[in-house]
Write an enzyme that holds these catalytic residues in place. Structure first.
Site, mmCIF file in Angstrom:
data_model
loop_
_atom_site.group_PDB
_atom_site.id
_atom_site.type_symbol
_atom_site.label_atom_id
_atom_site.label_comp_id
_atom_site.label_asym_id
_atom_site.label_seq_id
_atom_site.Cartn_x
_atom_site.Cartn_y
_atom_site.Cartn_z
ATOM 1 N N CYS A 1 14.079 48.290 -5.653
ATOM 2 C CA CYS A 1 13.994 47.369 -6.868
ATOM 3 C C CYS A 1 15.768 47.368 -7.201
ATOM 4 O O CYS A 1 16.551 48.209 -7.004
ATOM 5 C CB CYS A 1 13.274 47.834 -7.985
ATOM 6 S SG CYS A 1 13.719 46.934 -9.299
ATOM 7 N N CYS B 1 8.080 45.499 -7.619
ATOM 8 C CA CYS B 1 8.549 47.020 -7.991
ATOM 9 C C CYS B 1 7.457 47.478 -8.721
ATOM 10 O O CYS B 1 6.996 47.078 -9.725
ATOM 11 C CB CYS B 1 9.662 46.670 -8.773
ATOM 12 S SG CYS B 1 10.118 48.365 -9.764
ATOM 13 N N CYS C 1 10.892 49.983 -15.355
ATOM 14 C CA CYS C 1 11.958 48.965 -14.872
ATOM 15 C C CYS C 1 12.268 48.220 -15.713
ATOM 16 O O CYS C 1 11.463 47.365 -16.418
ATOM 17 C CB CYS C 1 11.275 48.343 -13.700
ATOM 18 S SG CYS C 1 12.095 47.182 -13.031
ATOM 19 N N ASP D 1 1.066 10.395 3.594
ATOM 20 C CA ASP D 1 1.827 11.225 4.665
ATOM 21 C C ASP D 1 0.907 12.263 5.373
ATOM 22 O O ASP D 1 0.772 13.394 4.737
ATOM 23 C CB ASP D 1 2.977 11.804 3.771
ATOM 24 C CG ASP D 1 3.979 12.624 4.865
ATOM 25 O OD1 ASP D 1 3.952 12.319 6.126
ATOM 26 O OD2 ASP D 1 4.928 13.297 4.326
ATOM 27 N N LYS E 1 10.669 3.542 3.561
ATOM 28 C CA LYS E 1 10.440 4.961 3.271
ATOM 29 C C LYS E 1 11.346 5.240 2.037
ATOM 30 O O LYS E 1 12.399 4.931 2.051
ATOM 31 C CB LYS E 1 10.949 5.884 4.404
ATOM 32 C CG LYS E 1 9.897 5.380 5.833
ATOM 33 C CD LYS E 1 9.151 6.667 6.007
ATOM 34 C CE LYS E 1 9.595 7.303 7.240
ATOM 35 N NZ LYS E 1 9.097 8.536 7.811
ATOM 36 N N GLU F 1 0.802 -1.108 0.045
ATOM 37 C CA GLU F 1 0.131 -0.056 0.132
ATOM 38 C C GLU F 1 0.924 1.317 -0.206
ATOM 39 O O GLU F 1 2.035 1.178 0.371
ATOM 40 C CB GLU F 1 -0.803 0.050 1.310
ATOM 41 C CG GLU F 1 -2.001 -0.816 1.396
ATOM 42 C CD GLU F 1 -2.494 -1.088 2.846
ATOM 43 O OE1 GLU F 1 -2.597 -0.007 3.512
ATOM 44 O OE2 GLU F 1 -2.449 -2.165 3.266
ATOM 45 N N TYR G 1 -6.764 2.243 6.036
ATOM 46 C CA TYR G 1 -5.753 0.963 5.836
ATOM 47 C C TYR G 1 -5.866 -0.067 6.775
ATOM 48 O O TYR G 1 -4.987 -0.918 6.811
ATOM 49 C CB TYR G 1 -4.637 1.673 5.617
ATOM 50 C CG TYR G 1 -3.807 2.508 6.725
ATOM 51 C CD1 TYR G 1 -3.795 2.141 7.914
ATOM 52 C CD2 TYR G 1 -3.513 4.068 6.633
ATOM 53 C CE1 TYR G 1 -3.320 3.055 9.099
ATOM 54 C CE2 TYR G 1 -3.276 4.826 7.457
ATOM 55 C CZ TYR G 1 -3.144 4.325 8.617
ATOM 56 O OH TYR G 1 -2.868 5.146 9.850
ATOM 57 N N CYS H 1 16.126 48.835 -10.801
ATOM 58 C CA CYS H 1 15.724 50.249 -11.282
ATOM 59 C C CYS H 1 15.714 51.356 -9.915
ATOM 60 O O CYS H 1 15.566 52.480 -10.075
ATOM 61 C CB CYS H 1 14.308 50.509 -11.822
ATOM 62 S SG CYS H 1 12.844 50.096 -10.927
ATOM 63 N N LYS I 1 2.082 4.742 1.429
ATOM 64 C CA LYS I 1 2.042 5.509 2.820
ATOM 65 C C LYS I 1 1.894 6.704 2.923
ATOM 66 O O LYS I 1 2.466 7.335 2.248
ATOM 67 C CB LYS I 1 3.430 5.130 3.472
ATOM 68 C CG LYS I 1 3.841 5.331 4.946
ATOM 69 C CD LYS I 1 5.072 4.970 5.469
ATOM 70 C CE LYS I 1 5.133 5.128 6.982
ATOM 71 N NZ LYS I 1 4.702 6.487 7.248
HETATM 72 S S1 IVH Z 1 -0.742 0.567 8.907
HETATM 73 C C1 IVH Z 1 -1.113 -1.763 12.786
HETATM 74 N N1 IVH Z 1 -0.901 1.697 6.379
HETATM 75 O O1 IVH Z 1 2.154 5.373 8.996
HETATM 76 C C2 IVH Z 1 -1.275 -0.899 11.387
HETATM 77 N N2 IVH Z 1 -0.025 2.728 8.155
HETATM 78 O O2 IVH Z 1 4.817 4.984 10.440
HETATM 79 C C3 IVH Z 1 -0.347 0.178 11.604
HETATM 80 N N3 IVH Z 1 0.530 5.311 7.505
HETATM 81 O O3 IVH Z 1 0.993 4.994 12.247
HETATM 82 C C4 IVH Z 1 -0.553 1.222 10.393
HETATM 83 N N4 IVH Z 1 -0.090 4.826 5.449
HETATM 84 O O4 IVH Z 1 -0.154 7.070 10.476
HETATM 85 C C5 IVH Z 1 -0.646 1.859 7.737
HETATM 86 N N5 IVH Z 1 -1.217 2.370 4.193
HETATM 87 C C6 IVH Z 1 -0.718 2.563 5.651
HETATM 88 C C7 IVH Z 1 -0.320 3.739 5.884
HETATM 89 C C8 IVH Z 1 0.036 4.068 7.278
HETATM 90 C C9 IVH Z 1 0.192 5.878 6.270
HETATM 91 C C10 IVH Z 1 0.986 6.007 8.718
HETATM 92 C C11 IVH Z 1 0.039 5.551 10.071
HETATM 93 C C12 IVH Z 1 1.064 4.931 10.866
HETATM 94 C C13 IVH Z 1 2.462 5.398 10.446
HETATM 95 C C14 IVH Z 1 3.503 4.399 10.693
#
Ligand code: IVH
Length: 678
Positions: free
Chosen positions: A403, A421, A427, A115, A309, A111, A222, A406, A113
């Protein structure tokens, strides 16, 4: 009394059902007017009997109320984090450990991740009753009222959901929304957020629910808590969760081996910039729940999952000096001159510092070690400073007051982050910049000229504006030369016009006279009038004269033209010198009228002013708008008494619905529309 309570519950149920039919099924069974009447009735009853109001009442899905402070509540099951890695070797170690424990290979879910920040949602009998932040993992803040403003998180589930359900996911903000919000914060004199993650987290902790509702947050689920009861795999349960109406990201896949996991990671490291939101890696989980059970947890994290990551594309280098560039609009951009550093295969010497606010926020000082990142943009940016490595005498940098080109004192326009400016007419980089824009590829496309050519012509006093180009002759420019500096490299070169180049410049200018009106309009360089807006204006008004005589109201009524653009167009076209220049361009034979449109498919919508709102099953909004025009109608941006129809898709905003109903504008469903043009 009991009757009133029962009646309120009945109304609430009905209205929720109608909302669902309207927004999800796009198949309403009552008119909008009826819906509104019942909603008003419920609102009045709730005002008299707040104690009987349903917390998910359709009267308060968005906005309203102030949450005093957040209650801290214990999680049913602790919210753990994940172990992280940046390396392929560690990922392989993870797979080896699992195979060793279980004695056989496993399939993984891969999946994105997201942010943002984690949230835990509890539904009872399909109703959202609680939303808790992660907090310290054991207990979190109750942010339910704020979460209710997030459109993609349903207040009520549908389908065969279980009586009690707890799901976890990530709340985040799309990059576009983040940028817009930051621009507004800077304009209001507030500190901008550093990134979409911080702004999403800051937003969900706000006390004013109305304010939260204005900041568009989104979410993906998730994880399903206590899933093992009902499903056998993680991906299977996510599919179920999705069927109940919860938001689940579409890009998850099953991988049969760690090699396939690695392919997914490589793919998304490349593709992540194409997403509308930030991801910082990929989460890998053992897909089978019974195998997850066998693997169990460490004190901090599950043994069956790992977060890979992505490397951030960041480098550290020294800030040598700051220079200031003046754009064609007069906007000043501070630019960091850096000790050259290699970043993803290119040497970076300069990076944008954006504006005075961002410079102050970063507190950059000459001599500092700064971090440079390549974001989605081509120009790298400074994202931070290593304050520990700061030289003793490094003093804060004061933004310039006049500026650099000029000498005119700079101004700051209300609501804008940039310094300007104001010496538009005197200018040099502004004057040259406007002509450079005029000849650019998407504008008049005079490709026999470039920045160097313009610099020479300007230095010899031959051009002050675009119309002057058309007074140039071969004789006037033959033999001219000048030394010009490349602003990127600082390199000096001599540009001179010999027979051949002089002739091609004149030919290019002559040929540009056949460039269509929309591009002429874009070439003028009116603020906020980009290519698309120029095309919209040209399509709508057909002639320069019609555009010149359009007032604010007429302009705002054009589809996708807002107040800001309309004001800018009005202000440009009311200045004498701009009108003079346009007149001169017209006398030189430039196109000041749009060509006749291709034949219409039908005239079934002839003369109709139509607003499109929401999302549609059979076509994209743009396709729908194109259809309207092909059948003789015109698209307008906002609903007014002059609007003939609103074509309403899913998720049409309630404010629009209310306005249309109030003004008695006919609302067409997608099918009504299809019948109309059939
Ligand atoms: S699974 C036990 N899936 O990343 C299950 N986390 O570094 C735990 N996060 O605390 C989480 N995308 O806030 C999971 N597809 C994803 C995620 C995800 C982002 C975040 C989440 C977690 C943190 C861990």
């Amino acid at each position: 009394m009991k009757d009133i309570q029962a009646h309120m519950a009945q109304l609430t149920r009905e209205l929720k059902e109608h909302n669902y039919r309207y927004y999800v099924l796009a198949d309403p069974t009552i008119s909008d007017r009826e819906f509104d009447a019942r909603l008003k009735e419920l609102e009045a009853l709730e005002a008299q009997h707040p104690e009987w109001k349903d917390p998910n009442s359709p009267t308060s899905v968005v906005g309203g109320g102030i949450t005093k402070s957040f209650q801290t509540l214990k999680h049913s099951v602790p919210m753990l984090s994940l172990s992280n890695t940046y390396s392929k070797d560690e990922l392989i170690d993870f797979d080896n450990r699992i195979q060793k424990t279980l004695g056989h290979p496993v399939t993984y879910s891969c999946e994105l991740k997201f942010d943002g920040f984690a949230i835990s949602l509890t539904y009872t009998d399909g109703e959202l009753i609680q939303a808790l932040t992660r907090g310290d993992g054991v207990q979190g803040d109750d942010v339910t009222t704020n979460v209710r403003t997030i459109r993609s998180i349903p207040g009520k589930l549908h389908g065969d959901f279980p009586a009690s359900l707890e799901v976890r996911g990530e709340i985040f903000m799309h990059r576009k929304a983040f940028e817009k919000m930051n621009a507004e914060r800077i304009a209001a004199g507030e500190k901008p957020f550093a990134n979409p993650r911080n702004s999403a987290a800051g937003t969900i902790k706000m006390q004013e629910q109305d304010e939260v509702a204005k900041r568009p947050l989104d979410a993906f689920i998730y994880h399903v808590v206590g899933h093992e009861r009902d499903y056998t795999t993680h991906l299977g349960s996510l599919a179920k969760v999705k069927s109940w109406g919860l938001p689940v990201n579409e890009h998850s896949v099953e991988a049969a081996s760690i090699n396939e996991v690695w392919d997914f990671i490589l793919e998304w490291d490349k593709r992540r910039k194409t997403l509308s939101f930030d991801i910082d890696g990929v989460v890998v989980k053992v897909n089978e729940y019974n195998l997850q059970g066998e693997l169990g947890f460490t004190a901090k994290a599950p043994r069956w999952a790992i977060a890979y990551k992505f490397e951030t594309e960041r480098a550290a280098t020294r800030l040598n000096s700051i220079s200031y560039q003046v754009g064609r609009t007069g906007a000043i951009t501070p630019v960091a001159n850096l000790e050259p550093v290699l970043l993803l295969g290119t040497t970076v010497k300069r990076a944008s510092l954006h504006n005075a606010d961002i410079m102050r926020q970063l507190d950059v000082r000459i001599g500092d070690e700064v971090y440079v990142e390549k974001g989605g943009e081509i120009i790298p940016k400074i994202v931070g400073v290593n304050e520990d490595a700061r030289p003793d005498l490094a003093a804060p940098v004061d933004f310039i007051h006049s500026c650099p080109e000029c000498g005119t004192p700079l101004i700051r326009k209300e609501g804008e982050a940039a310094h300007y400016c104001p010496n538009e007419l005197g200018c040099p980089p502004q004057i040259k910049g406007r002509v450079e824009h005029f000849i650019s590829r998407k504008a008049m496309d005079i490709n026999s000229m470039g920045e160097g050519t313009i610099a020479v012509l300007y230095a010899h006093g031959l051009i002050e504006n675009a119309a002057d180009l058309y007074d140039l002759t071969y004789e006037k420019i033959l033999g001219l030369s000048n030394e010009t500096e490349n602003p990127e490299t600082g390199e000096i070169r001599t540009v001179s016009f010999r027979e051949k180049s002089a002739q091609s410049i004149i030919d290019g200018i002559q040929q540009s006279k056949s460039v269509p009106f929309a591009r002429v309009l874009y070439a003028l360089g009116i603020r906020y009038v980009g290519e698309t807006v120029a095309r919209k204006l040209a399509d709508h008004f057909h002639t320069m004269d019609a555009l010149i005589s359009a007032d604010m109201e007429t302009l705002i009524n054009v589809d996708e033209i807002g107040e800001k653009i309309a004001e800018s167009v009005r202000s440009y076209l009311s200045e004498e010198r701009n009108l003079d220049m346009i007149q001169r361009l017209r006398n030189h034979g430039l196109q000041m009228e749009a060509e006749a449109k291709a034949d219409l498919l039908s005239s079934s919508l002839e003369g109709k002013k139509i607003v499109v709102s929401g999302v549609f099953q059979s076509f994209s909004r743009n396709e729908l708008k194109a259809l309207i025009e092909q059948h003789g109608g015109s698209n307008v941006g906002s609903i007014s008494a002059k609007t003939d129809y609103v074509v309403a898709g899913e998720n049409m905003g309630p404010a629009k619905l209310e306005k249309a109903t109030k003004l008695g504008v006919t609302i067409l469903s997608e099918d009504d529309f299809k019948n109309l043009i059939a």
